[in-house]
Write a protein that holds these residues in place. Structure first.
Motif, PDB file in Angstrom:
ATOM      1  N   SER A 111       0.834  -1.205   0.000  1.00 54.54           N
ATOM      2  CA  SER A 111       0.000   0.000   0.000  1.00 54.54           C
ATOM      3  C   SER A 111       0.867   1.253   0.000  1.00 54.54           C
ATOM      4  CB  SER A 111      -0.938   0.015   1.214  1.00 54.54           C
ATOM      5  OG  SER A 111      -1.910  -0.992   1.103  1.00 54.54           O
ATOM      6  N   VAL A 154      -3.649   1.010  -9.904  1.00 62.97           N
ATOM      7  CA  VAL A 154      -5.031   0.770  -9.496  1.00 62.97           C
ATOM      8  C   VAL A 154      -5.436  -0.692  -9.684  1.00 62.97           C
ATOM      9  CG1 VAL A 154      -5.749   3.173  -9.776  1.00 62.97           C
ATOM     10  CG2 VAL A 154      -6.051   1.582 -11.679  1.00 62.97           C
ATOM     11  N   ASP A 183      -4.866  -2.991  -6.685  1.00 58.41           N
ATOM     12  CA  ASP A 183      -5.619  -2.659  -5.477  1.00 58.41           C
ATOM     13  C   ASP A 183      -5.948  -3.906  -4.658  1.00 58.41           C
ATOM     14  OD1 ASP A 183      -7.619  -1.681  -3.638  1.00 58.41           O
ATOM     15  OD2 ASP A 183      -9.114  -2.342  -5.078  1.00 58.41           O
ATOM     16  N   ASP A 193      -6.070   3.611  -2.353  1.00 62.27           N
ATOM     17  CA  ASP A 193      -7.002   3.583  -3.488  1.00 62.27           C
ATOM     18  C   ASP A 193      -7.526   4.966  -3.806  1.00 62.27           C
ATOM     19  OD1 ASP A 193      -6.723   0.845  -3.379  1.00 62.27           O
ATOM     20  OD2 ASP A 193      -8.663   0.496  -2.416  1.00 62.27           O
TER      21      ASP A 193
END
Length: 195
Positions: A22, A53, A56, A81
């Motif tokens: 992340s 993306v 994710d 995100d």
């Protein structure tokens, strides 16, 4: 209570593989933004944005499969995100690859949910849980944004990208606002239970 959770369920671990992924997605934001807005590297920027993306689901999947679900990860993953989508949308609008009206439909909804969740729940020790419809909407929009941008830039298979992109956008944006309604209900129930 479905949708609202007391914020003490995950581990307190910080340096886990999902959290590092992340963080990496967040660190790649300035990379794809600078590539997108610089005309000679826009295609590379759209590809990097799409990659960020598209991954994710990876950090969440790893967290669940390896038992590395953490409180930080539960906040960091959706934050990564939202930041990636917002930064990508702004860069693509500036570059003229994505329409402003479509970007605003996404950004206004995200801002409203973020503000409502932060001010109404966090101070009370509650966290808004991501629902399946929210995940599905985000997935559709994460496909739609790069495809529409690819098509608007006139890159190879532009027409096919536009058709796929706008179809995904139409489904995703409806789901996005339905999910917003579900989250508003979750917030109201969460506040009623702590009052």
């Amino acid at each position: 209570m479905k949708g609202i959770q007391v914020s003490d369920r995950g581990s307190s671990a910080v340096f886990t593989i999902p959290n590092l992924l992340s963080f990496l997605r967040i660190l790649l934001i300035p990379v794809f933004v600078s590539l997108i807005v610089h005309h000679p590297t826009t295609t590379a920027g759209v590809i990097v944005f799409a990659g960020v993306v598209a991954t994710d689901w990876v950090d969440g999947w790893i967290a669940r499969r390896t038992g590395q679900v953490s409180e930080l990860g539960k906040v960091l993953d959706p934050t990564a995100d939202r930041l990636a989508i917002a930064a990508g949308l702004i860069a693509l609008v500036v570059r003229g690859a994505f329409p402003l009206w479509a970007a605003l439909l996404i950004l206004v909804r995200d801002g409203a949910i973020l503000i409502a969740g932060a001010f109404l729940l966090v101070g009370r020790g509650l966290r808004l849980e991501v629902r399946f419809i929210g995940k599905a909407a985000t997935f559709m929009l994460m496909m739609a944004i790069p495809w529409v941008s690819w098509g608007n830039l006139g890159l190879p298979l532009a027409d096919a990208a536009l058709v796929a992109g706008w179809a995904s956008f139409a489904v995703g944006i409806v789901e996005y606002y339905v999910a917003a309604g579900v989250y508003v209900g979750d917030i109201r129930r969460g506040l009623a239970n702590v009052s």
